[in-house]
Design a protein around this motif. Structure first.
Motif, PDB file in Angstrom:
ATOM      1  N   LYS A 133       0.835  -1.193   0.000  1.00 17.99           N
ATOM      2  CA  LYS A 133       0.000   0.000   0.000  1.00 17.99           C
ATOM      3  C   LYS A 133       0.877   1.252   0.000  1.00 17.99           C
ATOM      4  CE  LYS A 133      -4.066  -1.864   2.404  1.00 17.99           C
ATOM      5  NZ  LYS A 133      -4.933  -1.732   3.613  1.00 17.99           N
ATOM      6  N   LEU A 134       0.511   2.197  -0.838  1.00 15.38           N
ATOM      7  CA  LEU A 134       1.292   3.418  -0.968  1.00 15.38           C
ATOM      8  C   LEU A 134       1.421   4.150   0.362  1.00 15.38           C
ATOM      9  CD1 LEU A 134       2.714   5.642  -2.622  1.00 15.38           C
ATOM     10  CD2 LEU A 134       0.439   6.572  -3.147  1.00 15.38           C
ATOM     11  N   TRP A 135       0.307   4.328   1.066  1.00 20.35           N
ATOM     12  CA  TRP A 135       0.338   5.129   2.282  1.00 20.35           C
ATOM     13  C   TRP A 135       1.016   4.408   3.427  1.00 20.35           C
ATOM     14  CZ3 TRP A 135      -0.295  10.174   2.207  1.00 20.35           C
ATOM     15  CH2 TRP A 135      -0.934  10.724   1.083  1.00 20.35           C
ATOM     16  N   ALA A 136       1.005   3.079   3.408  1.00 17.62           N
ATOM     17  CA  ALA A 136       1.777   2.323   4.397  1.00 17.62           C
ATOM     18  C   ALA A 136       3.270   2.551   4.180  1.00 17.62           C
ATOM     19  CB  ALA A 136       1.446   0.836   4.305  1.00 17.62           C
ATOM     20  N   ILE A 380       3.524  -2.384  13.296  1.00 17.43           N
ATOM     21  CA  ILE A 380       2.567  -1.394  13.798  1.00 17.43           C
ATOM     22  C   ILE A 380       1.697  -0.876  12.652  1.00 17.43           C
ATOM     23  CG2 ILE A 380       2.327   0.915  14.794  1.00 17.43           C
ATOM     24  CD1 ILE A 380       4.843   0.293  16.462  1.00 17.43           C
ATOM     25  N   ILE A 381       2.333  -0.561  11.534  1.00 18.86           N
ATOM     26  CA  ILE A 381       1.588  -0.075  10.367  1.00 18.86           C
ATOM     27  C   ILE A 381       0.618  -1.147   9.880  1.00 18.86           C
ATOM     28  CG2 ILE A 381       1.795   0.662   7.958  1.00 18.86           C
ATOM     29  CD1 ILE A 381       4.496   1.910   8.727  1.00 18.86           C
ATOM     30  N   LYS A 382       1.086  -2.414   9.877  1.00 22.99           N
ATOM     31  CA  LYS A 382       0.221  -3.513   9.441  1.00 22.99           C
ATOM     32  C   LYS A 382      -1.013  -3.623  10.327  1.00 22.99           C
ATOM     33  CE  LYS A 382       0.296  -8.490   8.475  1.00 22.99           C
ATOM     34  NZ  LYS A 382       1.141  -9.724   8.462  1.00 22.99           N
ATOM     35  N   ALA A 383      -0.833  -3.455  11.643  1.00 26.20           N
ATOM     36  CA  ALA A 383      -1.959  -3.554  12.569  1.00 26.20           C
ATOM     37  C   ALA A 383      -2.920  -2.383  12.432  1.00 26.20           C
ATOM     38  CB  ALA A 383      -1.435  -3.635  14.002  1.00 26.20           C
ATOM     39  N   VAL A 384      -2.391  -1.203  12.105  1.00 23.63           N
ATOM     40  CA  VAL A 384      -3.220   0.007  12.054  1.00 23.63           C
ATOM     41  C   VAL A 384      -3.945   0.147  10.715  1.00 23.63           C
ATOM     42  CG1 VAL A 384      -3.163   2.533  12.097  1.00 23.63           C
ATOM     43  CG2 VAL A 384      -1.833   1.225  13.767  1.00 23.63           C
ATOM     44  N   MET A 385      -3.221  -0.053   9.619  1.00 17.99           N
ATOM     45  CA  MET A 385      -3.813   0.232   8.313  1.00 17.99           C
ATOM     46  C   MET A 385      -3.571  -0.850   7.261  1.00 17.99           C
ATOM     47  SD  MET A 385      -1.091   3.260   7.207  1.00 17.99           S
ATOM     48  CE  MET A 385      -1.903   3.606   5.673  1.00 17.99           C
ATOM     49  N   GLY A 386      -2.780  -1.858   7.617  1.00 19.78           N
ATOM     50  CA  GLY A 386      -2.449  -2.885   6.646  1.00 19.78           C
ATOM     51  C   GLY A 386      -1.296  -2.443   5.762  1.00 19.78           C
ATOM     52  N   VAL A 387      -0.548  -3.400   5.257  1.00 17.85           N
ATOM     53  CA  VAL A 387       0.593  -3.059   4.403  1.00 17.85           C
ATOM     54  C   VAL A 387       0.433  -3.548   2.975  1.00 17.85           C
ATOM     55  CG1 VAL A 387       2.259  -2.956   6.297  1.00 17.85           C
ATOM     56  CG2 VAL A 387       1.838  -5.146   5.147  1.00 17.85           C
ATOM     57  N   ARG A 388      -0.511  -4.477   2.746  1.00 16.12           N
ATOM     58  CA  ARG A 388      -0.608  -5.082   1.420  1.00 16.12           C
ATOM     59  C   ARG A 388      -1.954  -4.788   0.777  1.00 16.12           C
ATOM     60  NH1 ARG A 388       2.255 -10.414  -0.638  1.00 16.12           N
ATOM     61  NH2 ARG A 388       1.305 -10.517  -2.707  1.00 16.12           N
ATOM     62  N   VAL A 389      -1.900  -4.524  -0.524  1.00 14.96           N
ATOM     63  CA  VAL A 389      -3.130  -4.310  -1.271  1.00 14.96           C
ATOM     64  C   VAL A 389      -3.878  -5.632  -1.403  1.00 14.96           C
ATOM     65  CG1 VAL A 389      -2.151  -2.366  -2.541  1.00 14.96           C
ATOM     66  CG2 VAL A 389      -2.003  -4.669  -3.512  1.00 14.96           C
ATOM     67  N   GLU A 393      -6.688  -5.899  -6.284  1.00 16.30           N
ATOM     68  CA  GLU A 393      -5.924  -4.690  -6.609  1.00 16.30           C
ATOM     69  C   GLU A 393      -4.546  -5.042  -7.143  1.00 16.30           C
ATOM     70  OE1 GLU A 393      -7.796  -1.501  -3.392  1.00 16.30           O
ATOM     71  OE2 GLU A 393      -6.180  -2.863  -2.793  1.00 16.30           O
ATOM     72  N   GLU A 394      -3.948  -6.077  -6.597  1.00 18.38           N
ATOM     73  CA  GLU A 394      -2.649  -6.503  -7.115  1.00 18.38           C
ATOM     74  C   GLU A 394      -2.782  -7.022  -8.542  1.00 18.38           C
ATOM     75  OE1 GLU A 394       1.020  -9.573  -5.973  1.00 18.38           O
ATOM     76  OE2 GLU A 394      -0.569  -9.169  -4.516  1.00 18.38           O
ATOM     77  N   TYR A 395      -3.854  -7.716  -8.828  1.00 19.42           N
ATOM     78  CA  TYR A 395      -4.072  -8.241 -10.181  1.00 19.42           C
ATOM     79  C   TYR A 395      -4.317  -7.106 -11.172  1.00 19.42           C
ATOM     80  CZ  TYR A 395      -6.314 -10.651 -14.087  1.00 19.42           C
ATOM     81  OH  TYR A 395      -6.641 -11.102 -15.336  1.00 19.42           O
ATOM     82  N   GLU A 396      -5.127  -6.145 -10.790  1.00 18.80           N
ATOM     83  CA  GLU A 396      -5.423  -5.019 -11.678  1.00 18.80           C
ATOM     84  C   GLU A 396      -4.248  -4.051 -11.797  1.00 18.80           C
ATOM     85  OE1 GLU A 396      -8.024  -4.582 -13.580  1.00 18.80           O
ATOM     86  OE2 GLU A 396      -8.980  -6.439 -12.886  1.00 18.80           O
ATOM     87  N   GLY A 397      -3.404  -4.026 -10.795  1.00 21.63           N
ATOM     88  CA  GLY A 397      -2.272  -3.114 -10.784  1.00 21.63           C
ATOM     89  C   GLY A 397      -2.468  -2.014  -9.757  1.00 21.63           C
ATOM     90  N   VAL A 398      -1.397  -1.710  -9.020  1.00 18.16           N
ATOM     91  CA  VAL A 398      -1.520  -0.704  -7.964  1.00 18.16           C
ATOM     92  C   VAL A 398      -1.597   0.720  -8.524  1.00 18.16           C
ATOM     93  CG1 VAL A 398      -0.504  -2.085  -6.126  1.00 18.16           C
ATOM     94  CG2 VAL A 398       0.983  -0.779  -7.633  1.00 18.16           C
ATOM     95  N   ASP A 399      -1.305   0.896  -9.814  1.00 22.46           N
ATOM     96  CA  ASP A 399      -1.492   2.228 -10.415  1.00 22.46           C
ATOM     97  C   ASP A 399      -2.932   2.704 -10.231  1.00 22.46           C
ATOM     98  OD1 ASP A 399       1.106   2.220 -11.196  1.00 22.46           O
ATOM     99  OD2 ASP A 399       0.724   2.322 -13.347  1.00 22.46           O
ATOM    100  N   LEU A 400      -3.874   1.866 -10.643  1.00 18.41           N
ATOM    101  CA  LEU A 400      -5.289   2.235 -10.542  1.00 18.41           C
ATOM    102  C   LEU A 400      -5.760   2.219  -9.098  1.00 18.41           C
ATOM    103  CD1 LEU A 400      -6.776   0.369 -13.636  1.00 18.41           C
ATOM    104  CD2 LEU A 400      -6.419   2.834 -13.372  1.00 18.41           C
ATOM    105  N   ALA A 401      -5.323   1.211  -8.343  1.00 21.92           N
ATOM    106  CA  ALA A 401      -5.801   1.064  -6.971  1.00 21.92           C
ATOM    107  C   ALA A 401      -5.308   2.194  -6.074  1.00 21.92           C
ATOM    108  CB  ALA A 401      -5.349  -0.279  -6.407  1.00 21.92           C
TER     109      ALA A 401
END
Length: 416
Positions: A133-136, A380-389, A393-401
């Motif tokens: 995830k970008l914000w993670a 900590i980031i994983k617990a708060v907001m998650g780290v992986r799309v 979203e991974e199949y479609e591409g993280v550009d769009l997601a």
């Protein structure tokens, strides 16, 4: 009439700033290299990460990181906390002369150091590409550039306990590159591999990058920027000895990169029966990383050999990490981490003032601190907001997601 000390101060400050600008240009090299080695559907997101992480690094290092790294007690372990840059040098301090007189601007020092912080963070970007995830990632960049990197930087270049122990790292094979690789490794372990990268029974599936010309351009940009990276670390150019040192540093930096390319290409040909461009590109980077710990002491031939061994190691490391199912799309952990360790260990081979004991302690100290601290932050980031799309979203591409746009919108990109 202008005092000669003023002219020397002006020259050294200008040289320092120009070298800093060259290192800043390495941010473009990392962006192009990573954009070339990821799939088309993830290109805009990787470019977004690279430009935003640079902005975050510059801001956080300005606010707190620089103070932590260079305002703490000599020989210490725990850094002092504070903010901003402190005062600029005065004319009286420059003209006073003596060993304690400043010979370049304090602001030039900050400018040169801040682009090193961004370099360490850029290493992380490529290793976690295509599924984070970008914000993670950006949240981690805040902590990495404000605190994690400056603490180990204080231990070494800031005069802390590793510096007192005699750890030697001229321009950052360990301090910058191993640190970035350690943070990347912790992220990769927590994040997991890209979907489709590994199959049952140990099967490994190649996921080719979308734009090898772009990756090659990025490598050449990094090669050029490294002349500022290593050359600026001489810190001075206004006397004959320093000028000769800088010339030697640039010659050795170039020689090591060339050695890395040739060694990686030959080994790839032996192992794969093909001239693998991606291995040659990583060979160049590994050669540059390998010589960065001491580009001054070796002869040009020795530098070529040091870079060449780095090129061999990066190929073997990339293969080994794949077998361990550690998915690093651009080979960053191998090129910066494994080659960084080799570069630090190579210092005593040519520098009688360095010892293997101090070098090994420095490697262990930097790696353990950055790896453990980074893992805590990632969790900590994983617990708060998650780290992986998500899988979709991974199949479609993280550009769009993540970005809502595509780098190549006119292409009909096949998903895989």
């Amino acid at each position: 009439m202008v005092d000669i000390s003023e002219l020397s101060y002006a020259l050294d400050t200008f040289y320092f700033l120009v070298c800093g600008a060259l290192v800043m240009w390495m941010a473009a090299g990392f962006a192009m290299l990573e954009a070339g080695l990821v799939r088309a559907k993830n290109t805009a997101e990787i470019l977004t990460k690279n430009i935003v992480l640079f902005a975050i690094a510059c801001t956080m290092y300005l606010l707190i990181g620089y103070y932590i790294m260079y305002s703490s007690d000599a020989g210490g372990f725990l850094p002092s906390l504070g903010f901003l840059l402190g005062d600029e040098n005065t004319v009286d301090a420059v003209l006073a002369g003596g060993e304690d007189a400043p010979y370049y601007s304090a602001r030039a020092d900050f400018f040169f150091q801040v682009v090193f912080v961004a370099t360490a963070m850029s290493i992380v970007s490529g290793a976690v590409a295509e599924r984070m995830k970008l914000w993670a990632f950006l949240a981690f960049a805040v902590v990495m550039t404000a605190f994690i990197y400056p603490v180990s930087g204080y231990w070494t270049w800031g005069g802390g306990w590793l510096s007192e122990l005699g750890f030697s790292d001229y321009a950052g094979s360990g301090i910058v590159h191993l640190a970035g690789a350690a943070a990347a490794l912790s992220g990769v372990l927590i994040l997991g591999p890209r979907r489709g990268k590994y199959g049952k029974d140990g099967a490994i599936y190649a996921i080719p990058g979308a734009n090898l010309p772009l990756a090659t351009l990025g490598t050449f940009i990094l090669w050029l920027g490294w002349f500022g990276f290593n050359g600026g670390s001489e810190l001075k150019v206004s006397d004959v000895t320093s000028a000769n040192h800088m010339a030697q540093v640039l010659v050795n930096t170039n020689a090591a990169a060339a050695g890395g390319v040739l060694a990686a290409l030959v080994l790839a040909k032996v192992l794969f029966r093909k001239a693998d461009l991606t291995m040659a590109l990583n060979g160049a980077i590994a050669g540059l990383v390998s010589i960065t710990a001491d580009p001054l002491s070796p002869s040009a031939l020795s530098a070529t050999l040091i870079g060449g061994l780095g090129g061999l190691l990066v190929v073997l490391s990339i293969i080994s990490l794949d077998k361990l199912r550690l998915d690093d799309p651009v080979g960053a952990i191998s090129a910066h981490g494994v080659a960084g360790i080799w570069g630090v260990l190579a210092v005593p081979l040519n520098n009688a003032d360095a010892t293997f004991g101090a070098q090994l302690t420095g490697i262990a100290g930097i790696f353990v601190w950055v790896f453990v601290a980074s893992a805590i932050v990632w969790l900590i980031i994983k617990a708060v907001m998650g780290v992986r799309v998500s899988e979709e979203e991974e199949y479609e591409g993280v550009d769009l997601a993540e970005c809502g746009l595509e780098a190549y919108p006119e292409f009909n990109v096949a998903k895989k």
